[in-house]
Design a protein around this motif. Structure first.
Motif, short mmCIF file in Angstrom:
data_model
loop_
_atom_site.label_atom_id
_atom_site.label_comp_id
_atom_site.label_asym_id
_atom_site.label_seq_id
_atom_site.Cartn_x
_atom_site.Cartn_y
_atom_site.Cartn_z
N LYS A 115 60.64 37.10 43.52
CA LYS A 115 61.90 37.18 42.77
C LYS A 115 62.35 38.63 42.59
CE LYS A 115 61.95 32.92 40.04
NZ LYS A 115 62.09 32.37 38.68
N ALA A 116 61.41 39.52 42.32
CA ALA A 116 61.75 40.93 42.12
C ALA A 116 62.30 41.54 43.41
CB ALA A 116 60.51 41.70 41.65
N ILE A 117 61.73 41.16 44.55
CA ILE A 117 62.22 41.65 45.83
C ILE A 117 63.66 41.17 46.07
CG2 ILE A 117 61.90 41.55 48.34
CD1 ILE A 117 58.87 41.35 47.83
N ILE A 118 63.89 39.90 45.82
CA ILE A 118 65.23 39.33 46.03
C ILE A 118 66.25 40.00 45.12
CG2 ILE A 118 66.63 37.24 45.76
CD1 ILE A 118 64.11 35.65 46.61
N GLU A 119 65.90 40.18 43.86
CA GLU A 119 66.85 40.78 42.91
C GLU A 119 67.21 42.20 43.33
OE1 GLU A 119 67.44 41.46 38.09
OE2 GLU A 119 65.73 40.31 38.87
N SER A 120 66.23 42.92 43.86
CA SER A 120 66.50 44.28 44.33
C SER A 120 67.38 44.27 45.57
CB SER A 120 65.18 45.00 44.62
OG SER A 120 65.41 46.32 45.04
N LEU A 121 67.17 43.29 46.46
CA LEU A 121 67.95 43.20 47.70
C LEU A 121 69.37 42.73 47.44
CD1 LEU A 121 65.27 41.56 50.05
CD2 LEU A 121 66.19 43.88 50.29
N VAL A 122 69.51 41.71 46.58
CA VAL A 122 70.80 41.03 46.40
C VAL A 122 71.57 41.58 45.20
CG1 VAL A 122 71.89 38.77 46.04
CG2 VAL A 122 69.81 38.96 47.42
N GLY A 123 70.83 42.00 44.18
CA GLY A 123 71.50 42.49 42.98
C GLY A 123 71.57 41.48 41.87
N THR A 124 71.23 40.23 42.17
CA THR A 124 71.24 39.17 41.15
C THR A 124 69.93 38.41 41.21
OG1 THR A 124 72.31 37.64 42.70
CG2 THR A 124 73.74 38.89 41.21
N PRO A 125 69.47 37.87 40.07
CA PRO A 125 68.20 37.13 40.07
C PRO A 125 68.32 35.78 40.76
CG PRO A 125 69.19 37.09 37.88
CD PRO A 125 70.04 38.00 38.71
#
Length: 846
Positions: free
Chosen positions: A144-154
């Protein structure tokens, strides 16, 4: 029921209730202490995955960094950037895993932050992601932390498969830098579940995963040990700069100049640990008087405000990550002073004496001790490792801050007392401590004694003592009264003193498991009472130069596992040693003639000692060849599968050639598991070493002073041989194909000869003239060091040596013909060796 019985029963109940009350009181005190510790370090309880798991909250990190607070690490950063900015992975994969490893507080995260924010790194990667992993390792949380950093949203999903597919979509065909900060888990399945290696295959070539961790085991799990960057201490200059930056931030120049000298002394205490420099710098920042700074300088770290909480916290996290048995092994190191050089095997023996290495298998404890040592080493609790020439660790030290930490945790159980100059040998004990392990240092020459009259608390203290160690002292004996007060002693180390006698009262220490009397050079004998120590596991007598005999009743030591006698002028070993079924280590066996079979241990007695492991040296052979040949055959050396080192010393004589040496050498055939073999002064032929071809695991071979040998043994096909030294073979004139392990009539030779050989040395080969091999064969491709000394007739080096790219060191000494041929710039063959980096050509006259 008689009334007397009733009264006794009532008394027993009262005592029982009193004991329960006392135990409850102690438990309450312990809980209060734990609660205070919890508050001090900021620990709290958390719920994870529906389970109430109590754990230590690790501090969360981010990618942001204050570059003005970074000092040193220039080489480490340069190395890290060279790996990160590499266009392709030299191992052939699409991405690179780079672990930064070091003890807590060494600056791993800071180095990662510095690289992460570097301009070149920002331009090189399409996307950068920073994740603080910490412990426990939660795959869903990390994804989840990787995705939030990549996309900007959780992402709200809790399905790992969905999360991983999402990551894969967003990093495909992009050059990615992923930082996983503060990784702790050694569970390989956790890493496999995250499937990052699979997902990263979709990235652009040149992508990287940067990992910070305290554990080398993490680098192993990630299969990235070749790219590991290990952080050691900062140098003094950089550590001082970091300290001054914080300590003098709001201080004018005059005040800074006055306090600067004290600051330099404070920095020396930091021993290169950045966190300690930061903590102590912030501690003195608002202290303006010389006295306040001197108080910081002269206090223990754990006595300082912020010292315990800030400096020790990272170490405490590493400590709590250990299993209980390994914790005990670490804490036991507090019995030694700072900067002490540990010997690994000795440390394991000490742990064993305290029963920290529990195992149902009696022969497994040393292996468990090895694992515990490696566990502590890989978490950076040890440093400054010393390795033998095969790369095996045999010694180390402990960082001063780590030592302060273990002393802090054991301060009332482990005590080190340094003798005051001019004081007598009577040792006064601290009454408020419940010391179990006592170390005394710098005691002057004379007898050692404790006070003969104690109050009740000190009597209890001494009675329960488990370890007594003397270091850098000169005692001549220890008083019988002192021995009688320490009947629960497990470990007694009286090494490197001036003992002239060991009192017979030593036999009263029936719980003793470890006794070290080594390097007591005037000690002539041991009392017979030593044989009453039936729990003794380790007896160290190394380099007791005056010790000529051991007690006859050594066979009574039924639990003895390790007997070290190397360097003792013993006439013989007592016969009873052969009956010790637990004995695993016997470092020196002296063949003795003229002593009755019922009194001295004979070679034939080795036949039933199949449990021997580690090292075994036999000497001195060649006195009674026929008898020794028969005994060695019965010694069944080929059955000693746990021996890694085997050394044999023949009697030194160059007047005539002894008959029978070759037969003895034939009978010496060891087990094929052997890793190291040394044979000195044999008058046999190398044909008698026919069995050497079977030693598939042999890594090191020394053959010294085989004066009547005319050819070297066939060694080229030994698959594991790394180190080879040949010396004193005066009759050898030529090295040819027989040395390679091939026959002259062989037309084709497949494979590589000497495939793993790294170090090769020839010394004192007085008649050696020619070194000629077939040039078409691949020979010694990994050779990195070659030394040739005192070979006056050798005419040239073989051509294959010129082509070995790994050859970094060539030393030629006392070889006049070679010196002329390879003389720098002018020798006819100079051009063939001029590319070798470490080149020494030295005349024997120098």
């Amino acid at each position: 029921m008689p009334s007397g019985c009733f009264c006794v029963g009532q008394v027993n109940k009262v005592i029982h209730h009193h004991n329960i009350g006392r135990m409850i009181k102690q438990l309450n005190e312990k809980l209060t202490s734990i609660a205070a510790e919890k508050a001090m370090y900021g620990f709290h309880q958390s719920t994870i995955g529906g389970h109430d798991d109590q754990f230590i909250q690790r501090p969360k990190t981010t990618s942001l960094v204050n570059k003005s607070m970074i000092f040193g690490r220039d080489e480490e950063k340069k190395n890290l950037l060279s790996k990160l900015l590499r266009e392709s992975n030299q191992d052939g994969g699409r991405f690179l895993v780079i672990p930064i490893v070091g003890m807590g507080g060494m600056g791993k995260t800071t180095l990662a932050q510095d690289a992460y924010n570097d301009e070149k790194v920002a331009a090189h990667f399409d996307q950068k992601v920073w994740v603080c992993v910490s412990d426990p390792f939660d795959e869903i949380k990390i994804a989840k932390a990787i995705i939030e950093s990549l996309v900007g949203t959780p992402n709200s999903s809790n399905e790992l498969e969905i999360l991983l597919q999402c990551i894969k979509t967003h990093i495909e065909n992009k050059k990615l830098l992923l930082v996983l900060d503060d990784v702790w888990t050694e569970d390989e399945t956790k890493w496999e579940n995250l499937k990052l290696p699979i997902i990263m295959q979709g990235c652009e070539i040149g992508s990287s995963i940067l990992v910070t961790t305290r554990k080398q085991e993490v680098a192993k799990i990630m299969r990235a040990t070749n790219n590991m960057i290990h952080l050691d201490e900062l140098n003094y200059k950089d550590c001082l700069a970091l300290f001054n930056c914080i300590a003098f931030l709001d201080t004018d120049e005059d005040e800074a100049g006055e306090l600067g000298d004290i600051g330099k002394k404070i920095v020396k205490r930091c021993k290169g640990l950045p966190l300690a420099a930061q903590t102590l710098g912030s501690l003195v920042r608002y202290k303006k008087t010389r006295k306040e700074w001197e108080n910081v300088l002269n206090s223990e770290i754990w006595e300082l405000e912020k010292g315990e909480q800030h400096v020790f916290r990272p170490l405490l996290l590493s400590y709590y990550d250990l299993v209980p048995a390994v914790k005990m092994c670490l804490l036991y190191c507090a019995i030694f002073p700072k900067d002490y050089e540990f010997e690994k095997d000795n440390l394991i023996d000490l742990w064993m004496s305290q029963n920290y290495l529990n195992s149902k298998e009696k022969n497994e404890k040393r292996r468990i001790g090895q694992n515990y040592f490696e566990s502590l080493a890989m978490r950076s609790f040890f440093q400054d490792f010393k390795k033998d020439n095969m790369g095996n660790v045999y010694g180390c030290k402990m960082h001063d801050i780590v030592h302060d930490f273990v002393q802090f945790l054991t301060q009332k159980e482990c005590t080190i007392i340094e003798a005051v100059k001019g004081s007598n040998q009577r040792v006064e004990l601290p009454g408020d401590y419940k010391v179990r392990h006592l170390t005394l240092t710098s005691l002057p020459e004379g007898p050692l004694s404790f006070p003969t009259s104690f109050d009740s608390s000190l009597q209890e203290w001494c009675k329960n003592m488990r370890t007594l160690t003397l270091l850098d002292s000169s005692i001549t004996t220890i008083s019988p009264g002192s021995i009688m007060q320490m009947k629960c002693l497990r470990t007694l180390n009286l090494s490197r003193n001036k003992l002239n006698e060991v009192p017979k009262e030593i036999g009263e220490l029936i719980h003793l498991r470890y006794m070290d009397l080594s390097w007591n050079r005037v000690l002539k004998e041991l009392p017979d009472a030593v044989c009453d120590l039936y729990n003794l596991q380790t007896l160290v007598l190394v380099q007791c130069w005056s010790l000529e005999k051991l007690p006859k009743a050594m066979g009574k030591l039924i639990n003895l596992k390790h007997l070290y006698v190397l360097g003792c002028p013993l006439r013989y070993l007592p016969k009873g040693i052969g009956s010790l079924k637990s004995l695993q280590v016997l470092d020196w066996f002296k063949v003795c003639e003229g002593v009755g079979d019922d009194e001295a241990l004979k070679l034939v007695d080795l036949g039933i000692m199949d449990q021997l492991q580690g090292s075994l040296s036999i000497g001195i052979l060649g006195e009674n060849n026929f008898g020794e040949f028969l005994e060695i055959e019965k010694a069944q050396l080929g059955n000693k599968e746990h021996l890694s080192y085997f050394g044999v010393l023949f009697r030194n004589s160059d007047i005539w050639q002894r008959k029978g040496d070759s037969e003895i050498v034939k009978a010496l055939q060891p087990h094929q598991n052997l890793e190291s073999l040394f044979i000195w002064n044999s008058h046999g032929t190398t044909e008698s070493l026919y069995w050497i071809k079977s030693l598939r695991n042999l890594r090191r071979l020394y053959l010294r002073t085989w004066r009547f040998c005319e050819a070297l043994p066939p060694l080229g096909k030994l698959p594991s041989l790394e180190i080879l030294e040949i010396s004193g073979m005066k009759k050898v004139k030529k090295l040819g194909v027989e040395f390679l392990g091939i026959e002259e009539e062989e037309e084709q030779v497949s494979g590589i000869l000497f495939p793993k050989l790294k170090r090769l040395s020839f010394k004192s080969m007085e008649n050696w003239e020619e070194w000629a091999f077939v040039s078409e064969i691949t020979i010694m491709p990994r050779l990195s060091e070659l030394r040739i000394e005192w070979c006056p007739k050798l005419k040239a080096l073989p051509e294959f040596l010129y082509k070995i790219t790994e050859l970094r060191t060539l030393e030629i000494k006392g070889c006049p013909i070679l010196e002329r041929e390879y003389e720098k710039d002018v020798g006819k063959e100079w051009h063939n060796i001029s590319h070798i980096p470490n080149l020494t050509i030295q005349s024997g006259r120098n």
